[in-house]
Scaffold this motif. Structure first.
Motif, PDB file in Angstrom:
ATOM      1  N   GLU A 237      -5.676   5.676 -11.914  1.00  0.00           N
ATOM      2  CA  GLU A 237      -5.812   4.747 -13.041  1.00  0.00           C
ATOM      3  C   GLU A 237      -7.261   4.684 -13.533  1.00  0.00           C
ATOM      4  OE1 GLU A 237      -3.101   3.101 -14.687  1.00  0.00           O
ATOM      5  OE2 GLU A 237      -2.302   4.753 -13.517  1.00  0.00           O
ATOM      6  N   VAL A 238      -8.211   4.751 -12.615  1.00  0.00           N
ATOM      7  CA  VAL A 238      -9.625   4.797 -13.023  1.00  0.00           C
ATOM      8  C   VAL A 238      -9.887   6.075 -13.793  1.00  0.00           C
ATOM      9  CG1 VAL A 238     -11.986   5.050 -12.156  1.00  0.00           C
ATOM     10  CG2 VAL A 238     -10.513   3.285 -11.210  1.00  0.00           C
ATOM     11  N   GLU A 239      -9.403   7.180 -13.280  1.00  0.00           N
ATOM     12  CA  GLU A 239      -9.615   8.478 -13.923  1.00  0.00           C
ATOM     13  C   GLU A 239      -9.051   8.503 -15.341  1.00  0.00           C
ATOM     14  OE1 GLU A 239      -8.146  13.027 -13.191  1.00  0.00           O
ATOM     15  OE2 GLU A 239      -8.753  11.863 -11.430  1.00  0.00           O
ATOM     16  N   LYS A 240      -7.905   7.874 -15.548  1.00  0.00           N
ATOM     17  CA  LYS A 240      -7.274   7.829 -16.869  1.00  0.00           C
ATOM     18  C   LYS A 240      -7.924   6.804 -17.794  1.00  0.00           C
ATOM     19  CE  LYS A 240      -2.802   8.459 -14.772  1.00  0.00           C
ATOM     20  NZ  LYS A 240      -1.491   7.817 -14.613  1.00  0.00           N
ATOM     21  N   GLY A 241      -8.794   5.938 -17.241  1.00  0.00           N
ATOM     22  CA  GLY A 241      -9.408   4.893 -18.053  1.00  0.00           C
ATOM     23  C   GLY A 241      -8.502   3.706 -18.288  1.00  0.00           C
ATOM     24  N   HIS A 242      -7.498   3.522 -17.414  1.00  0.00           N
ATOM     25  CA  HIS A 242      -6.521   2.449 -17.580  1.00  0.00           C
ATOM     26  C   HIS A 242      -6.856   1.177 -16.806  1.00  0.00           C
ATOM     27  CE1 HIS A 242      -3.092   5.501 -18.567  1.00  0.00           C
ATOM     28  NE2 HIS A 242      -4.015   5.463 -19.493  1.00  0.00           N
ATOM     29  N   MET A 243      -7.889   1.217 -15.985  1.00  0.00           N
ATOM     30  CA  MET A 243      -8.178   0.075 -15.122  1.00  0.00           C
ATOM     31  C   MET A 243      -9.462  -0.621 -15.566  1.00  0.00           C
ATOM     32  SD  MET A 243      -8.263   0.179 -11.036  1.00  0.00           S
ATOM     33  CE  MET A 243      -8.577  -1.257 -10.079  1.00  0.00           C
ATOM     34  N   TYR A 244      -9.403  -1.945 -15.592  1.00  0.00           N
ATOM     35  CA  TYR A 244     -10.556  -2.756 -16.001  1.00  0.00           C
ATOM     36  C   TYR A 244     -10.871  -3.774 -14.925  1.00  0.00           C
ATOM     37  CZ  TYR A 244     -10.282  -0.758 -20.637  1.00  0.00           C
ATOM     38  OH  TYR A 244     -10.309   0.112 -21.686  1.00  0.00           O
ATOM     39  N   VAL A 245     -12.123  -4.191 -14.874  1.00  0.00           N
ATOM     40  CA  VAL A 245     -12.563  -5.206 -13.923  1.00  0.00           C
ATOM     41  C   VAL A 245     -13.428  -6.234 -14.643  1.00  0.00           C
ATOM     42  CG1 VAL A 245     -12.449  -3.741 -11.870  1.00  0.00           C
ATOM     43  CG2 VAL A 245     -14.539  -3.787 -13.239  1.00  0.00           C
ATOM     44  N   LEU A 246     -13.449  -7.423 -14.076  1.00  0.00           N
ATOM     45  CA  LEU A 246     -14.311  -8.494 -14.571  1.00  0.00           C
ATOM     46  C   LEU A 246     -15.445  -8.645 -13.566  1.00  0.00           C
ATOM     47  CD1 LEU A 246     -14.645 -10.736 -16.720  1.00  0.00           C
ATOM     48  CD2 LEU A 246     -13.434 -12.244 -15.121  1.00  0.00           C
ATOM     49  N   LYS A 247     -16.686  -8.479 -14.034  1.00  0.00           N
ATOM     50  CA  LYS A 247     -17.848  -8.534 -13.153  1.00  0.00           C
ATOM     51  C   LYS A 247     -18.801  -9.620 -13.616  1.00  0.00           C
ATOM     52  CE  LYS A 247     -18.035  -3.535 -12.427  1.00  0.00           C
ATOM     53  NZ  LYS A 247     -18.931  -2.382 -12.451  1.00  0.00           N
ATOM     54  N   MET A 248     -19.541 -10.144 -12.661  1.00  0.00           N
ATOM     55  CA  MET A 248     -20.607 -11.073 -13.008  1.00  0.00           C
ATOM     56  C   MET A 248     -21.781 -10.267 -13.544  1.00  0.00           C
ATOM     57  SD  MET A 248     -20.384 -13.914  -9.938  1.00  0.00           S
ATOM     58  CE  MET A 248     -22.119 -14.009  -9.870  1.00  0.00           C
ATOM     59  N   ASP A 249     -22.355 -10.715 -14.626  1.00  0.00           N
ATOM     60  CA  ASP A 249     -23.519 -10.079 -15.220  1.00  0.00           C
ATOM     61  C   ASP A 249     -24.745 -10.435 -14.392  1.00  0.00           C
ATOM     62  OD1 ASP A 249     -25.288  -8.811 -16.873  1.00  0.00           O
ATOM     63  OD2 ASP A 249     -24.887 -10.058 -18.621  1.00  0.00           O
TER      64      ASP A 249
ATOM     65  N   TRP B 146       0.822  -1.226   0.000  1.00  0.00           N
ATOM     66  CA  TRP B 146       0.000   0.000   0.000  1.00  0.00           C
ATOM     67  C   TRP B 146       0.848   1.265   0.000  1.00  0.00           C
ATOM     68  CZ3 TRP B 146      -4.342  -0.630  -2.072  1.00  0.00           C
ATOM     69  CH2 TRP B 146      -5.112  -1.752  -1.833  1.00  0.00           C
ATOM     70  N   SER B 147       2.117   1.176   0.356  1.00  0.00           N
ATOM     71  CA  SER B 147       3.004   2.335   0.238  1.00  0.00           C
ATOM     72  C   SER B 147       3.423   2.541  -1.207  1.00  0.00           C
ATOM     73  CB  SER B 147       4.255   2.145   1.105  1.00  0.00           C
ATOM     74  OG  SER B 147       3.903   2.066   2.454  1.00  0.00           O
ATOM     75  N   VAL B 148       3.622   1.439  -1.900  1.00  0.00           N
ATOM     76  CA  VAL B 148       4.046   1.504  -3.302  1.00  0.00           C
ATOM     77  C   VAL B 148       2.863   1.835  -4.204  1.00  0.00           C
ATOM     78  CG1 VAL B 148       5.069   0.189  -5.203  1.00  0.00           C
ATOM     79  CG2 VAL B 148       5.933  -0.118  -2.873  1.00  0.00           C
ATOM     80  N   TYR B 149       1.720   1.195  -3.941  1.00  0.00           N
ATOM     81  CA  TYR B 149       0.509   1.414  -4.728  1.00  0.00           C
ATOM     82  C   TYR B 149      -0.616   1.874  -3.809  1.00  0.00           C
ATOM     83  CZ  TYR B 149       2.939  -1.188  -8.349  1.00  0.00           C
ATOM     84  OH  TYR B 149       3.850  -1.608  -9.274  1.00  0.00           O
ATOM     85  N   PRO B 150      -0.590   3.153  -3.390  1.00  0.00           N
ATOM     86  CA  PRO B 150      -1.644   3.651  -2.501  1.00  0.00           C
ATOM     87  C   PRO B 150      -2.984   3.741  -3.243  1.00  0.00           C
ATOM     88  CG  PRO B 150      -0.252   5.452  -3.229  1.00  0.00           C
ATOM     89  CD  PRO B 150       0.379   4.179  -3.737  1.00  0.00           C
ATOM     90  N   LYS B 151      -4.035   3.910  -2.486  1.00  0.00           N
ATOM     91  CA  LYS B 151      -5.369   3.999  -3.093  1.00  0.00           C
ATOM     92  C   LYS B 151      -5.440   5.111  -4.129  1.00  0.00           C
ATOM     93  CE  LYS B 151      -7.657   1.704   0.686  1.00  0.00           C
ATOM     94  NZ  LYS B 151      -8.672   1.753   1.731  1.00  0.00           N
ATOM     95  N   SER B 152      -4.676   6.181  -3.932  1.00  0.00           N
ATOM     96  CA  SER B 152      -4.661   7.279  -4.907  1.00  0.00           C
ATOM     97  C   SER B 152      -4.145   6.804  -6.268  1.00  0.00           C
ATOM     98  CB  SER B 152      -3.814   8.443  -4.397  1.00  0.00           C
ATOM     99  OG  SER B 152      -2.479   8.028  -4.177  1.00  0.00           O
ATOM    100  N   TYR B 153      -3.261   5.797  -6.281  1.00  0.00           N
ATOM    101  CA  TYR B 153      -2.777   5.230  -7.539  1.00  0.00           C
ATOM    102  C   TYR B 153      -3.939   4.627  -8.322  1.00  0.00           C
ATOM    103  CZ  TYR B 153      -0.852   1.733 -10.688  1.00  0.00           C
ATOM    104  OH  TYR B 153      -0.586   0.966 -11.788  1.00  0.00           O
ATOM    105  N   TYR B 154      -4.768   3.841  -7.638  1.00  0.00           N
ATOM    106  CA  TYR B 154      -5.909   3.202  -8.299  1.00  0.00           C
ATOM    107  C   TYR B 154      -6.937   4.237  -8.737  1.00  0.00           C
ATOM    108  CZ  TYR B 154      -3.913  -1.190  -6.929  1.00  0.00           C
ATOM    109  OH  TYR B 154      -3.064  -2.249  -6.808  1.00  0.00           O
ATOM    110  N   GLU B 155      -7.162   5.255  -7.925  1.00  0.00           N
ATOM    111  CA  GLU B 155      -8.087   6.322  -8.312  1.00  0.00           C
ATOM    112  C   GLU B 155      -7.607   7.018  -9.584  1.00  0.00           C
ATOM    113  OE1 GLU B 155      -8.060   8.636  -4.764  1.00  0.00           O
ATOM    114  OE2 GLU B 155      -9.351   7.213  -3.684  1.00  0.00           O
TER     115      GLU B 155
END
Length: 70
Positions: free
Chosen positions: A52-64, A41-50
């Motif tokens: 990546e979402v903002e840039k459109g670089h993050m994807y997820v697999l969801k159940m339909d 979490w020091s290397v990849y803090p939550k702000s990193y994921y936020e």
């Protein structure tokens, strides 16, 4: 079961964090210190994921949620 691969949203992030924490816990039980040892979490803090979402670089697999008919 159907799945959807889609861009992540901010609403998805809590589940992503839960998954990452669960994986780190599992790794500790197996004696694997890779992520926790390097302070994940020091290397990849939550702000990193936020970001990546903002840039459109993050994807997820969801159940339909489509209801199946018999």
């Amino acid at each position: 079961m159907n799945y959807i691969f889609t861009q992540a949203t901010y609403e998805d992030l809590n589940q992503v964090y839960v998954l990452i924490n669960a994986r780190m816990d599992w790794m500790v039980t197996k004696g694997i210190k890779q992520w926790e040892h390097h302070h994940y979490w020091s290397v990849y803090p939550k702000s990193y994921y936020e970001s990546e979402v903002e840039k459109g670089h993050m994807y997820v697999l969801k159940m339909d949620n489509i209801e199946l008919k018999n």
